[in-house]
Write a protein that holds these residues in place. Structure first.
Motif, PDB file in Angstrom:
ATOM      1  N   SER A 140       0.515   1.580 -12.616  1.00  0.00           N
ATOM      2  CA  SER A 140      -0.277   2.800 -12.377  1.00  0.00           C
ATOM      3  C   SER A 140       0.485   3.882 -11.639  1.00  0.00           C
ATOM      4  N   ARG A 141       1.689   3.606 -11.169  1.00  0.00           N
ATOM      5  CA  ARG A 141       2.433   4.602 -10.397  1.00  0.00           C
ATOM      6  C   ARG A 141       3.348   5.430 -11.301  1.00  0.00           C
ATOM      7  N   ALA A 142       3.884   6.490 -10.753  1.00  0.00           N
ATOM      8  CA  ALA A 142       4.735   7.378 -11.547  1.00  0.00           C
ATOM      9  C   ALA A 142       6.000   6.680 -12.022  1.00  0.00           C
ATOM     10  N   ASP A 143       6.485   5.697 -11.241  1.00  0.00           N
ATOM     11  CA  ASP A 143       7.706   4.996 -11.611  1.00  0.00           C
ATOM     12  C   ASP A 143       7.426   3.657 -12.297  1.00  0.00           C
ATOM     13  N   GLN A 144       6.282   3.551 -12.923  1.00  0.00           N
ATOM     14  CA  GLN A 144       5.919   2.318 -13.625  1.00  0.00           C
ATOM     15  C   GLN A 144       6.919   2.002 -14.737  1.00  0.00           C
ATOM     16  N   ARG A 145       7.240   0.704 -14.904  1.00  0.00           N
ATOM     17  CA  ARG A 145       8.084   0.260 -16.005  1.00  0.00           C
ATOM     18  C   ARG A 145       7.446  -0.964 -16.662  1.00  0.00           C
TER      19      ARG A 145
ATOM     20  N   GLY B 291      10.360  -3.202  -7.533  1.00  0.00           N
ATOM     21  CA  GLY B 291       9.019  -2.868  -7.077  1.00  0.00           C
ATOM     22  C   GLY B 291       8.073  -4.024  -7.320  1.00  0.00           C
ATOM     23  N   PRO B 292       6.826  -3.915  -6.847  1.00  0.00           N
ATOM     24  CA  PRO B 292       5.846  -4.958  -7.116  1.00  0.00           C
ATOM     25  C   PRO B 292       5.642  -5.109  -8.619  1.00  0.00           C
ATOM     26  N   ALA B 293       5.667  -6.351  -9.088  1.00  0.00           N
ATOM     27  CA  ALA B 293       5.583  -6.590 -10.529  1.00  0.00           C
ATOM     28  C   ALA B 293       4.564  -7.679 -10.813  1.00  0.00           C
ATOM     29  N   LEU B 294       3.877  -7.545 -11.923  1.00  0.00           N
ATOM     30  CA  LEU B 294       2.917  -8.543 -12.373  1.00  0.00           C
ATOM     31  C   LEU B 294       3.357  -9.044 -13.740  1.00  0.00           C
TER      32      LEU B 294
ATOM     33  N   VAL C 168       0.861  -1.185   0.000  1.00  0.00           N
ATOM     34  CA  VAL C 168       0.000   0.000   0.000  1.00  0.00           C
ATOM     35  C   VAL C 168       0.898   1.236   0.000  1.00  0.00           C
ATOM     36  N   THR C 169       0.687   2.132  -0.942  1.00  0.00           N
ATOM     37  CA  THR C 169       1.602   3.260  -1.126  1.00  0.00           C
ATOM     38  C   THR C 169       1.370   4.366  -0.088  1.00  0.00           C
ATOM     39  N   PRO C 170       2.416   5.149   0.212  1.00  0.00           N
ATOM     40  CA  PRO C 170       2.253   6.284   1.133  1.00  0.00           C
ATOM     41  C   PRO C 170       1.172   7.261   0.676  1.00  0.00           C
ATOM     42  N   ALA C 171       1.015   7.431  -0.635  1.00  0.00           N
ATOM     43  CA  ALA C 171      -0.003   8.360  -1.142  1.00  0.00           C
ATOM     44  C   ALA C 171      -1.406   7.905  -0.746  1.00  0.00           C
ATOM     45  N   ILE C 172      -1.631   6.594  -0.661  1.00  0.00           N
ATOM     46  CA  ILE C 172      -2.924   6.072  -0.211  1.00  0.00           C
ATOM     47  C   ILE C 172      -3.071   6.272   1.289  1.00  0.00           C
ATOM     48  N   LEU C 173      -2.026   5.964   2.045  1.00  0.00           N
ATOM     49  CA  LEU C 173      -2.091   6.108   3.503  1.00  0.00           C
ATOM     50  C   LEU C 173      -2.309   7.554   3.916  1.00  0.00           C
TER      51      LEU C 173
ATOM     52  N   THR D 212       5.076 -10.254 -20.726  1.00  0.00           N
ATOM     53  CA  THR D 212       5.155  -8.836 -20.368  1.00  0.00           C
ATOM     54  C   THR D 212       5.155  -8.707 -18.858  1.00  0.00           C
ATOM     55  N   VAL D 213       6.091  -7.929 -18.340  1.00  0.00           N
ATOM     56  CA  VAL D 213       6.172  -7.669 -16.899  1.00  0.00           C
ATOM     57  C   VAL D 213       5.904  -6.185 -16.674  1.00  0.00           C
TER      58      VAL D 213
END
Length: 465
Positions: A414-419, A439-442, A252-257, A408-409
């Protein structure tokens, strides 16, 4: 944040302004809304400044400001519209240790004055750190349209009633009372009967709340989405706004908290595959303990709480304890990630179903129906698949999956540092290692970005290098 926003107490204290032209007039129109003692120093003041002086709204001194004039002031403004005069004011203020602002000069100012929405005593300050004044004015206009002119009156009545409201216990019951007043009872009473109707309605509301049986605790299992606050549902935002206690996962990101109430207790209940974790039994027990104390608990989970989130165990703990609960779905990481590559999880003629898999479980690398997954046209979305990449790759190849199957990874979806990493099954493990994903990856098996793979590879290589 280069400028920390504060509301400074100025009632009865001196604010000095050097200058009497257009810049000073604009600033004084704002300062005259305060209860400060205003002193203006100008040799040739604007007629409007002169009139304010005659009306006793400020003290006008028809001379240049001197160092002794700044001593003891709470704020100092340089509005001479002359570099030398403004620099002199700044020097006086620095020597006297008085915060100073040079109008339209961000670099030489110790503080900046934000755009303000005034519903006294409700004041909303909007700042862009000098980067976009037009944007600040646009936001100000939007807020003024949304905040009714009666808000100030309702707030003043509420302030006079705070002592009486202390009959309610501190915390949720008192917060619910004020939420009912500002959200419904106050505005409705004002609309129907004007100012005279508000105080009686507030007194009746307090009586109603004092006679109520205290609410029992409640737990909301909330999906926080993949990390972008803009993807949080309205219902999730409401739950966070009402929460007394927030348990959150590691992802859970700081921006959500940051959207939770400042008074809420924030508890990190994070888990990490093959790493340190809070035991699930401890999480279950803590959730129930706080709820039994009458608190509104939010169990905040990355993505959707129903996907790989140990939801069943936590719900069963609530059921066993007789604690009410609700599940607030969130946007899954798979949905957010597949959207970023311009694809869909299912497609007519390609795959009629999609499998959501976990790369590892409590026993280690997770096993699946690899034979079915290896069939042409199959699509799988693998959560927590970074460390299991070699294992997944080997199992699929072993069961006859085409080595050229697209992979594809999406990291930090959705975050600013998405790759985005686009490769194929044969190159999957080394490509993921080279990309140094942290970071978390799918991982999608059987899907490629709609953009050309070559372009995506180039972007990833540039990011890594």
């Amino acid at each position: 944040m280069q400028h920390f926003p504060v509301f400074m107490a100025v009632k009865g204290r001196r604010i000095v302004v050097s200058g009497g032209g257009d810049a000073a007039v604009a600033k004084l129109r704002l300062l005259l809304k305060t209860d400060a003692r205003l002193e203006v120093y100008a040799t040739d003041p604007d007629p409007e400044v002169v009139q304010w002086g005659l009306e006793g709204r400020l003290t006008l001194c028809r001379r240049h400001i001197e160092a002794s004039d700044v001593m003891g002031a709470v704020l100092a403004y340089g509005a001479d519209e002359d570099d030398l005069a403004d620099a002199r004011l700044a020097a006086y203020a620095v020597e006297a240790r008085v915060p100073h602002n040079i109008v339209d000069n961000l670099n030489d100012s110790a503080f900046i004055t934000p755009a303000i929405v005034d519903r006294d005593p409700v004041v909303v300050a909007i700042g862009t750190e000098g980067a976009a004044p037009v944007l600040a004015r646009s936001i100000k206009s939007d807020l003024e349209a949304r905040l009714p002119s009666s808000l100030g009156f309702l707030t003043r009545i509420g302030r006079s009633f705070r002592h009486a409201a202390e009959q309610l216990p501190f915390g949720r019951r008192r917060r619910d009372f004020w939420a009912d007043y500002y959200g419904q009872v106050g505005p409705q009473a004002f609309a129907k009967g004007g100012e005279d109707a508000v105080a009686p309605a507030l007194a009746q509301l307090l009586a109603d709340h004092l006679s109520q049986t205290p609410r029992k605790g409640h737990v909301d299992f909330v999906g926080s989405g993949p990390g972008d606050p803009d993807l949080l549902t309205v219902r999730a935002r409401r739950a966070l706004d009402a929460a007394d206690v927030v348990f959150h996962d590691r992802l859970v990101t700081p921006a959500i908290l940051d959207l939770a109430r400042r008074e809420a207790t924030i508890i990190d209940a994070g888990k990490e595959g093959f790493g340190p974790s809070m035991p699930q039994a401890d999480i279950d027990a803590l959730i129930v303990t706080h709820a039994r104390k009458g608190r509104h608990v939010v169990r905040l989970k990355s993505g959707d709480p129903t996907v790989f989130g140990r939801l069943d165990e936590e719900v069963e703990a609530c059921v066993s304890a007789g604690v009410s609960f609700a599940i607030v779905p969130g946007i899954t990481a798979a949905s957010a990630a597949v959207a970023t590559i311009g694809q869909s999880l299912t497609k007519r003629g390609r795959n009629a179903s999609v499998r959501l898999l976990t790369g590892h479980d409590m026993a280690g690398f997770a096993d699946h129906d690899w034979k079915a997954l290896a069939r042409p046209g199959e699509v799988a979305a693998i959560y927590m698949g970074k460390r299991s990449a070699r294992f997944v790759q080997g199992r699929l190849l072993m069961h006859g999956c085409d080595p050229q199957t697209p992979v594809t990874v999406v990291e930090n979806a959705s975050r600013a540092d998405q790759r985005i990493l686009s490769t194929n099954l044969a190159e999957m493990e080394p490509a993921m290692s080279d990309a140094a994903l942290d970071g978390p990856a799918l991982t999608f098996i059987g899907l490629a970005p709609r953009a050309s793979q070559a372009v995506v590879r180039t972007l990833v290589q540039e990011a890594v290098s």
